[in-house]
Scaffold this motif. Structure first.
Motif, PDB file in Angstrom:
ATOM      1  N   SER A 110      29.015  -1.396  -2.721  1.00 22.49           N
ATOM      2  CA  SER A 110      29.492  -0.085  -3.015  1.00 22.49           C
ATOM      3  C   SER A 110      28.411   1.027  -2.509  1.00 22.49           C
ATOM      4  CB  SER A 110      29.841   0.169  -4.415  1.00 22.49           C
ATOM      5  OG  SER A 110      30.825   1.269  -4.184  1.00 22.49           O
ATOM      6  N   ALA A 111      28.427   2.208  -2.777  1.00 22.20           N
ATOM      7  CA  ALA A 111      27.489   3.235  -2.351  1.00 22.20           C
ATOM      8  C   ALA A 111      26.208   2.718  -3.110  1.00 22.20           C
ATOM      9  CB  ALA A 111      28.034   4.556  -3.105  1.00 22.20           C
ATOM     10  N   CYS A 112      26.408   2.482  -4.344  1.00 22.27           N
ATOM     11  CA  CYS A 112      25.128   2.282  -5.120  1.00 22.27           C
ATOM     12  C   CYS A 112      25.007   0.740  -5.625  1.00 22.27           C
ATOM     13  CB  CYS A 112      24.705   3.214  -6.226  1.00 22.27           C
ATOM     14  SG  CYS A 112      24.558   4.816  -5.802  1.00 22.27           S
ATOM     15  N   ASP A 113      24.719  -0.144  -4.810  1.00 23.72           N
ATOM     16  CA  ASP A 113      24.746  -1.746  -5.363  1.00 23.72           C
ATOM     17  C   ASP A 113      26.178  -1.842  -5.612  1.00 23.72           C
ATOM     18  OD1 ASP A 113      23.610  -4.110  -5.573  1.00 23.72           O
ATOM     19  OD2 ASP A 113      22.907  -3.541  -7.663  1.00 23.72           O
ATOM     20  N   ASN A 114      26.300  -2.186  -6.827  1.00 27.77           N
ATOM     21  CA  ASN A 114      27.989  -2.821  -7.029  1.00 27.77           C
ATOM     22  C   ASN A 114      28.607  -1.734  -7.560  1.00 27.77           C
ATOM     23  OD1 ASN A 114      26.613  -2.647  -9.334  1.00 27.77           O
ATOM     24  ND2 ASN A 114      26.992  -4.780 -10.127  1.00 27.77           N
ATOM     25  N   GLN A 115      28.207  -0.509  -7.769  1.00 31.72           N
ATOM     26  CA  GLN A 115      28.902   0.455  -8.088  1.00 31.72           C
ATOM     27  C   GLN A 115      28.900   1.816  -7.323  1.00 31.72           C
ATOM     28  OE1 GLN A 115      27.246   1.456 -12.074  1.00 31.72           O
ATOM     29  NE2 GLN A 115      25.406   1.736 -11.300  1.00 31.72           N
ATOM     30  N   ARG A 116      29.524   2.904  -7.643  1.00 33.70           N
ATOM     31  CA  ARG A 116      29.341   4.204  -6.776  1.00 33.70           C
ATOM     32  C   ARG A 116      27.945   4.956  -7.465  1.00 33.70           C
ATOM     33  NH1 ARG A 116      34.973   6.949  -6.772  1.00 33.70           N
ATOM     34  NH2 ARG A 116      33.873   8.044  -4.935  1.00 33.70           N
ATOM     35  N   CYS A 117      27.731   5.814  -7.005  1.00 29.55           N
ATOM     36  CA  CYS A 117      26.688   6.914  -7.459  1.00 29.55           C
ATOM     37  C   CYS A 117      27.008   7.457  -8.671  1.00 29.55           C
ATOM     38  CB  CYS A 117      26.282   7.574  -6.253  1.00 29.55           C
ATOM     39  SG  CYS A 117      25.671   6.914  -4.958  1.00 29.55           S
ATOM     40  N   SER A 118      25.897   8.014  -9.420  1.00 27.23           N
ATOM     41  CA  SER A 118      26.070   8.414 -10.811  1.00 27.23           C
ATOM     42  C   SER A 118      27.014   9.444 -10.824  1.00 27.23           C
ATOM     43  CB  SER A 118      24.692   8.794 -11.223  1.00 27.23           C
ATOM     44  OG  SER A 118      24.289   9.889 -10.390  1.00 27.23           O
ATOM     45  N   ALA A 171      29.980  10.254  -9.125  1.00 23.94           N
ATOM     46  CA  ALA A 171      31.486   9.605  -8.933  1.00 23.94           C
ATOM     47  C   ALA A 171      31.547   8.629 -10.206  1.00 23.94           C
ATOM     48  CB  ALA A 171      31.380   8.970  -7.536  1.00 23.94           C
ATOM     49  N   THR A 172      30.538   8.001 -10.527  1.00 24.50           N
ATOM     50  CA  THR A 172      30.912   7.093 -11.673  1.00 24.50           C
ATOM     51  C   THR A 172      30.762   7.809 -13.019  1.00 24.50           C
ATOM     52  OG1 THR A 172      29.359   5.219 -10.608  1.00 24.50           O
ATOM     53  CG2 THR A 172      29.561   5.163 -12.841  1.00 24.50           C
ATOM     54  N   GLY A 173      30.130   9.006 -13.127  1.00 27.27           N
ATOM     55  CA  GLY A 173      30.118   9.511 -14.523  1.00 27.27           C
ATOM     56  C   GLY A 173      31.477  10.364 -14.653  1.00 27.27           C
ATOM     57  N   TYR A 194      21.449  20.913  -8.167  1.00 29.11           N
ATOM     58  CA  TYR A 194      22.882  20.794  -7.752  1.00 29.11           C
ATOM     59  C   TYR A 194      23.458  19.495  -8.081  1.00 29.11           C
ATOM     60  CZ  TYR A 194      22.707  25.620  -6.270  1.00 29.11           C
ATOM     61  OH  TYR A 194      22.251  26.983  -6.197  1.00 29.11           O
ATOM     62  N   GLU A 195      24.219  19.092  -8.646  1.00 27.01           N
ATOM     63  CA  GLU A 195      24.573  17.686  -8.907  1.00 27.01           C
ATOM     64  C   GLU A 195      24.953  17.017  -7.421  1.00 27.01           C
ATOM     65  OE1 GLU A 195      28.104  17.625 -11.496  1.00 27.01           O
ATOM     66  OE2 GLU A 195      27.643  15.283 -12.048  1.00 27.01           O
ATOM     67  N   GLY A 196      24.635  15.752  -7.460  1.00 32.44           N
ATOM     68  CA  GLY A 196      24.728  14.757  -6.397  1.00 32.44           C
ATOM     69  C   GLY A 196      23.432  15.049  -5.401  1.00 32.44           C
ATOM     70  N   ILE A 197      22.564  15.478  -5.883  1.00 31.03           N
ATOM     71  CA  ILE A 197      21.404  15.944  -5.125  1.00 31.03           C
ATOM     72  C   ILE A 197      21.808  16.673  -3.630  1.00 31.03           C
ATOM     73  CG2 ILE A 197      19.053  15.177  -4.308  1.00 31.03           C
ATOM     74  CD1 ILE A 197      19.654  12.610  -5.609  1.00 31.03           C
ATOM     75  N   LEU A 198      22.714  17.602  -4.049  1.00 28.37           N
ATOM     76  CA  LEU A 198      22.997  18.532  -3.068  1.00 28.37           C
ATOM     77  C   LEU A 198      22.399  20.012  -2.935  1.00 28.37           C
ATOM     78  CD1 LEU A 198      26.826  18.345  -3.543  1.00 28.37           C
ATOM     79  CD2 LEU A 198      25.669  17.275  -1.890  1.00 28.37           C
ATOM     80  N   ALA A 199      22.233  20.191  -1.795  1.00 21.91           N
ATOM     81  CA  ALA A 199      21.252  21.582  -1.329  1.00 21.91           C
ATOM     82  C   ALA A 199      22.091  22.814  -1.723  1.00 21.91           C
ATOM     83  CB  ALA A 199      20.905  21.529   0.225  1.00 21.91           C
ATOM     84  N   ASN A 210      37.966  12.824 -13.774  1.00 21.83           N
ATOM     85  CA  ASN A 210      37.795  13.245 -15.195  1.00 21.83           C
ATOM     86  C   ASN A 210      36.593  13.885 -15.542  1.00 21.83           C
ATOM     87  OD1 ASN A 210      38.243  13.761 -17.944  1.00 21.83           O
ATOM     88  ND2 ASN A 210      38.470  11.897 -18.541  1.00 21.83           N
ATOM     89  N   VAL A 211      36.661  15.148 -14.772  1.00 22.49           N
ATOM     90  CA  VAL A 211      35.443  16.121 -14.859  1.00 22.49           C
ATOM     91  C   VAL A 211      35.692  16.893 -16.367  1.00 22.49           C
ATOM     92  CG1 VAL A 211      34.112  17.902 -13.727  1.00 22.49           C
ATOM     93  CG2 VAL A 211      35.218  16.279 -12.639  1.00 22.49           C
ATOM     94  N   THR A 212      36.569  17.951 -16.405  1.00 26.89           N
ATOM     95  CA  THR A 212      36.988  18.542 -17.504  1.00 26.89           C
ATOM     96  C   THR A 212      37.872  18.202 -18.033  1.00 26.89           C
ATOM     97  OG1 THR A 212      37.745  20.313 -16.208  1.00 26.89           O
ATOM     98  CG2 THR A 212      35.555  20.431 -16.734  1.00 26.89           C
ATOM     99  N   GLY A 213      38.601  17.170 -17.806  1.00 29.31           N
ATOM    100  CA  GLY A 213      39.925  16.444 -18.260  1.00 29.31           C
ATOM    101  C   GLY A 213      40.579  15.690 -17.077  1.00 29.31           C
ATOM    102  N   PRO A 214      41.440  14.873 -17.345  1.00 30.11           N
ATOM    103  CA  PRO A 214      41.810  13.748 -16.397  1.00 30.11           C
ATOM    104  C   PRO A 214      42.788  14.556 -15.469  1.00 30.11           C
ATOM    105  CG  PRO A 214      43.074  13.381 -18.681  1.00 30.11           C
ATOM    106  CD  PRO A 214      41.818  14.538 -18.804  1.00 30.11           C
ATOM    107  N   MET A 215      42.803  14.349 -14.213  1.00 26.52           N
ATOM    108  CA  MET A 215      43.580  14.602 -13.111  1.00 26.52           C
ATOM    109  C   MET A 215      43.838  13.679 -11.985  1.00 26.52           C
ATOM    110  SD  MET A 215      43.649  15.976  -9.607  1.00 26.52           S
ATOM    111  CE  MET A 215      42.255  14.935  -9.348  1.00 26.52           C
TER     112      MET A 215
END
Length: 511
Positions: A303-311, A313-315, A398-403, A468-473
């Motif tokens: 996957s994106a980060c070994d056997n899972q997604r990056c933090s 997306a996973t979070g 910024y989350e995701g190490i975004l510029a 599920n950031v501020t609630g499930p969608m």
């Protein structure tokens, strides 16, 4: 062990007092029978953290280390073809303290045997060999070094910026026991760019998680089989990297500025690093930035980060409709399942003429224009963000190490999608689709578009089916469509069949 090294260690291993002689000469008074060597002179009996001695230095040794020179050109004593303490030290002459045969300044002693070089890089042109940067008055990033060995700047310190031949903290003889701590001695803003501050930011590459055991000193690590980790040396070659213009496809603060590299080529900061190409094969030295990123985020079968997604997306428990999370599979046009993608490894011909929102004042308007991963993933103070601060994807506020700001919450639009607007003109987004009805109604770019690529639809459409950031969608299908669906009706036109933010889009057509 044999010969001269045994003789040296009879005192320097600290097991025998200096004057504890078995057969003291006639008239010799043994007044040092309780005095043992201390400090830097004490090597100890565990030599695993010291430069190896009593080893055969012949052509067979060269296969164990690509940076070793042939013994034929080494002008140090190699008695009986062996390297001993006396190869570097002359116990009878202290011209270069402590009893060295050559000075350590500018790496002169070290590069007699070691000359790190590769097909695309060379130690002699690296910043660590050429930089005249000095620490501010009153600071000393190299306190572990002998005073006699301290140069006045980075180039004079050379190898000793990072390494010590005796009593090192690691088997590869780094000064500190954690690789990044060795780098931070200078890269804390005192001598070089403040990488430490970047790594302390909220979102960062977790170099602090893994130990220095992952320091790949002989570049033997296989990205396809290595244990998942990230260390400074995974992205930078300290023996070859050098300062060069920022690695961005354009300067968002001044698109006419040409002081940057050309995507996707690496600049000097990443030269000589191993990677994975867009076909999934290992490259001993990368040419393109994405090949460094794929080393972790594009390993075939992962996957994106070994056997899972990056933090991030996973979070947030994010799931995309296409279920593809390997980032190489997201941007590699050789992937037959891929439908649309951001131009990281190649430009998508379908996009030409289909992206009316693309800013006309940036140099990305040709059919061959490419972008860097680091155009998006970079420090918030970097040139990628229009700043002049430290560059690179070390860390960001910024989350995701975004510029730049980007809305991760699919239910709460904050108009913080500056990252997208860096290339896409917000005023032109209405040509193909009435984006304002969505972005301005608590729906964000992330709901519909996958920023890397899509194995489902054109235009990076790959619906965020759950988060599920501020609630499930959820975004679901409707009617005869069991999953959210977009049907292409031609240029700038399409039809949606889905349920999103409580609205049923039953064959809603655009524009």
């Amino acid at each position: 062990m044999s010969s001269s090294s045994d003789l040296c260690l009879s005192c320097h291993d600290g097991t025998i007092a200096l004057g504890d002689l078995v057969n003291p000469g006639t008239g010799v008074t043994n007044d040092l029978s309780t005095t043992f060597l201390t400090g830097r002179a004490l090597i100890g009996s565990d030599l695993s953290n010291d430069h190896p001695v009593a080893i055969v230095y012949d052509p067979n040794l060269l296969v164990t280390d690509p940076d070793l020179l042939s013994p034929d050109v080494v002008d140090l004593p190699l008695t009986n073809g062996e390297l001993h303490c006396s190869s570097c030290h002359d116990p009878h002459k202290d011209t270069y303290p402590p009893f060295l045969r050559k000075p350590t300044l500018n790496g002169e002693l070290c590069i007699t045997c070691h000359i790190p070089t590769g097909a695309t890089w060379d130690w002699t042109t690296s910043s660590h060999a050429t930089s005249v940067a000095t620490p501010p008055l009153g600071t000393d990033p190299w306190p572990e070094r002998k005073a006699a060995w301290v140069g006045q700047n980075v180039s004079e310190n050379a190898c000793m910026n990072c390494h010590t031949p005796h009593n090192a903290a690691t088997p590869v003889r780094l000064i500190k026991d954690q690789e990044e701590q060795t780098c931070y001695l200078c890269h804390n803003g005192t001598v070089a760019q403040d990488i430490l501050a970047e790594e302390l930011k909220f979102s960062h590459h977790p170099v602090e998680v893994t130990p220095s055991l992952d320091h790949d000193s002989v570049r033997a690590e296989n990205p396809l089989t290595m244990q998942f980790h990230v260390e400074c040396e995974d992205c930078h070659n300290p023996h070859g990297s050098y300062s060069s213009p920022p690695m961005i496809s354009f300067n968002p603060a001044n698109p006419a500025d040409t002081n940057h590299t050309t995507a996707p080529f690496v600049n000097g900061s990443m030269v000589g690093v191993t990677g994975i190409d867009n076909g999934g094969a290992v490259k001993p030295e990368v040419d393109y930035e994405y090949e460094v990123c794929f080393k972790c985020h594009g390993v075939p079968g992962n996957s994106a980060c070994d056997n899972q997604r990056c933090s991030t997306a996973t979070g947030y428990s994010m799931t995309r409709q296409d279920g593809v999370y390997n980032l190489r599979d997201k941007v590699d046009p050789g992937n037959p399942a891929l439908v649309s993608y951001h131009p990281i490894t190649a430009n998508d011909p379908f996009n030409n003429g289909e992206v009316p929102s693309l800013r006309a004042d940036i140099p990305l308007d040709t059919t061959s224009s490419l972008i860097y991963c680091s155009d998006c993933h970079n420090s918030n103070v970097s040139p990628a963000a229009g700043g002049v601060g430290t560059a690179g994807s070390h860390g960001s506020t910024y989350e995701g190490i975004l510029a730049m700001p980007y809305d991760f919450d699919p239910q709460t639009a904050t108009s913080a999608n500056s990252l997208c607007y860096k290339c896409h003109n917000a005023a032109s987004l209405e040509v193909s689709f009435i984006h304002s009805k969505h972005v301005g109604s608590n729906t964000t770019c992330i709901n519909c578009h996958d920023p890397h690529g899509s194995a489902k639809f054109p235009h990076l459409l790959n619906f965020l089916t759950f988060a599920n950031v501020t609630g499930p969608m959820e975004i679901t299908g409707t009617g005869a469509f069991t999953e959210p669906t977009w049907i292409d009706n031609g240029q700038y036109s399409g039809t949606c069949h889905l349920v999103c933010h409580g609205k049923t889009h039953d064959a809603w057509s655009y524009p």
